[in-house]
Enzyme design. Sequence first.
Site, PDB file in Angstrom:
ATOM      1  N   GLU A  12       0.831  -1.219   0.000  1.00 35.17           N
ATOM      2  CA  GLU A  12       0.000   0.000   0.000  1.00 35.17           C
ATOM      3  C   GLU A  12       0.864   1.268   0.000  1.00 35.17           C
ATOM      4  O   GLU A  12       0.390   2.347   0.382  1.00 35.17           O
ATOM      5  CB  GLU A  12      -0.953   0.006   1.199  1.00 35.17           C
ATOM      6  CG  GLU A  12      -1.872  -1.198   1.322  1.00 35.17           C
ATOM      7  CD  GLU A  12      -2.855  -1.370   0.173  1.00 35.17           C
ATOM      8  OE1 GLU A  12      -2.880  -0.511  -0.736  1.00 35.17           O
ATOM      9  OE2 GLU A  12      -3.579  -2.372   0.175  1.00 35.17           O
ATOM     10  N   HIS A  33      -2.759   2.374   8.311  1.00 31.09           N
ATOM     11  CA  HIS A  33      -3.860   1.575   7.770  1.00 31.09           C
ATOM     12  C   HIS A  33      -4.010   0.310   8.601  1.00 31.09           C
ATOM     13  O   HIS A  33      -3.016  -0.295   8.989  1.00 31.09           O
ATOM     14  CB  HIS A  33      -3.568   1.221   6.308  1.00 31.09           C
ATOM     15  CG  HIS A  33      -4.453   0.157   5.748  1.00 31.09           C
ATOM     16  ND1 HIS A  33      -5.817   0.321   5.625  1.00 31.09           N
ATOM     17  CD2 HIS A  33      -4.184  -1.090   5.297  1.00 31.09           C
ATOM     18  CE1 HIS A  33      -6.340  -0.781   5.103  1.00 31.09           C
ATOM     19  NE2 HIS A  33      -5.373  -1.654   4.905  1.00 31.09           N
ATOM     20  N   HIS A  48      -7.267  -2.946   9.977  1.00 28.10           N
ATOM     21  CA  HIS A  48      -8.547  -3.615   9.711  1.00 28.10           C
ATOM     22  C   HIS A  48      -9.355  -3.787  11.002  1.00 28.10           C
ATOM     23  O   HIS A  48      -9.587  -4.922  11.434  1.00 28.10           O
ATOM     24  CB  HIS A  48      -8.276  -5.003   9.104  1.00 28.10           C
ATOM     25  CG  HIS A  48      -7.421  -5.019   7.875  1.00 28.10           C
ATOM     26  ND1 HIS A  48      -6.733  -6.143   7.452  1.00 28.10           N
ATOM     27  CD2 HIS A  48      -7.155  -4.055   6.950  1.00 28.10           C
ATOM     28  CE1 HIS A  48      -6.073  -5.876   6.335  1.00 28.10           C
ATOM     29  NE2 HIS A  48      -6.295  -4.610   6.007  1.00 28.10           N
ATOM     30  N   GLU A  51     -17.385  12.276  22.599  1.00 26.11           N
ATOM     31  CA  GLU A  51     -16.148  12.949  22.189  1.00 26.11           C
ATOM     32  C   GLU A  51     -15.778  12.763  20.715  1.00 26.11           C
ATOM     33  O   GLU A  51     -14.806  13.355  20.248  1.00 26.11           O
ATOM     34  CB  GLU A  51     -15.003  12.527  23.107  1.00 26.11           C
ATOM     35  CG  GLU A  51     -15.332  12.951  24.524  1.00 26.11           C
ATOM     36  CD  GLU A  51     -14.170  13.027  25.481  1.00 26.11           C
ATOM     37  OE1 GLU A  51     -13.100  12.495  25.149  1.00 26.11           O
ATOM     38  OE2 GLU A  51     -14.357  13.611  26.547  1.00 26.11           O
ATOM     39  N   HIS A 104     -12.997  -3.418   3.867  1.00 21.42           N
ATOM     40  CA  HIS A 104     -11.561  -3.683   3.975  1.00 21.42           C
ATOM     41  C   HIS A 104     -10.968  -3.137   5.284  1.00 21.42           C
ATOM     42  O   HIS A 104     -10.415  -3.901   6.068  1.00 21.42           O
ATOM     43  CB  HIS A 104     -10.834  -3.097   2.746  1.00 21.42           C
ATOM     44  CG  HIS A 104      -9.353  -3.326   2.744  1.00 21.42           C
ATOM     45  ND1 HIS A 104      -8.637  -3.650   1.617  1.00 21.42           N
ATOM     46  CD2 HIS A 104      -8.430  -3.276   3.747  1.00 21.42           C
ATOM     47  CE1 HIS A 104      -7.358  -3.814   1.915  1.00 21.42           C
ATOM     48  NE2 HIS A 104      -7.208  -3.579   3.205  1.00 21.42           N
TER      49      HIS A 104
HETATM   50  O1  2HA Z   1      -1.642  -6.596   3.410  1.00 23.31           O
HETATM   51  O2  2HA Z   1      -3.598  -4.405   4.769  1.00 23.31           O
HETATM   52  O3  2HA Z   1      -4.315  -3.507   2.392  1.00 23.31           O
HETATM   53  C1  2HA Z   1      -1.646  -5.392   4.025  1.00 23.31           C
HETATM   54  C2  2HA Z   1      -2.925  -4.725   3.825  1.00 23.31           C
HETATM   55  C3  2HA Z   1      -3.330  -4.451   2.446  1.00 23.31           C
HETATM   56 ZN    ZN Z   2      -5.523  -3.665   4.341  1.00 27.66          ZN
END
Ligand code: 2HA
Ligand code: ZN
Length: 270
Positions: free
Chosen positions: A116, A139, A141, A169, A210
């Site tokens: 990414e 980033h 999940h 908040e 995602h």
């Molecule tokens: O593999 O989170 O978006 C890593 C990730 C891809």
């Molecule tokens: Zn990801």
Amino acid sequence: MKDILTAPFMVEMIRTTTNMYDHGWDERNGGNISLLLDEDEISGYLDTGKVLRTIPTGFTAPELDGKFFLVTGTGKYFKNVQYAPDVNLGIVRLKDQGQQADLLWGYSDGGQFTSEFPAHMMSHVARMKVNPENRVVMHCHPANLLAMTYVHTLDEREFTRTLWQMCTECVVVFPDGVNVLPWMLCGTNEIGEATAEKMKTARLVVWSLHGIYGAGKDLDETFGLIETAEKAAEIYMKIAHLPRINTITDEQMHLLEKRFSIQAREGYLD
Ligand code: 2HA
Ligand code: ZN
């Protein structure tokens, strides 16, 4: 040279990846972080003239030439960063209009930066223009934010308002709200460009079905930003199927704006 594993930015990165794994946000190789570094921050720890190898990036970002980043590696597990930082992390300096990255430290098994990388670098460019203090793109999940994208409208105003209503908040922590991308193929320049475009108006960008992207001035603040949105999503997922008897009203959110000297995104409150 001092031991780079003792550098404050490295210690913080290791703590953050470990903490994110412990929160369940980064299963397997899920998630990635990039941290912009100043040359003075690293010079005592690293000979910045010594390039280990040069890696093509596959995109153009002239704004980033000469900039240093500490970045998680592709295919690497956040779980393992604390045990082998030099395998799972790398320090790169971009050059040639951002089309190449000189590796200065890390990825010691021959690896490279996260798949990414385009979304990270393009988001840095976008956020720097809004706030020159921005240094982190993160980033991951988180389960409840992800779950929410299956059952809630992806309309950005509605999505943001729902999160704001879940904890008092929230509007204070992310007054710009949350931008939302539809499902897109990850790891591409296209999702990178789309994410960066969304980053122009908010520090949080949901990747539907995602995960989420957050941006901020340091690792702690960016972690806290995602943590707050994820907490709100958790409450939503606990109550979405139940009759709603109480809520935080727009009038109450206006009181929060005054109390905390923040401005909720234009047009998002009635
Ligand atoms: O593999 O989170 O978006 C890593 C990730 C891809
Ligand atoms: Zn990801």
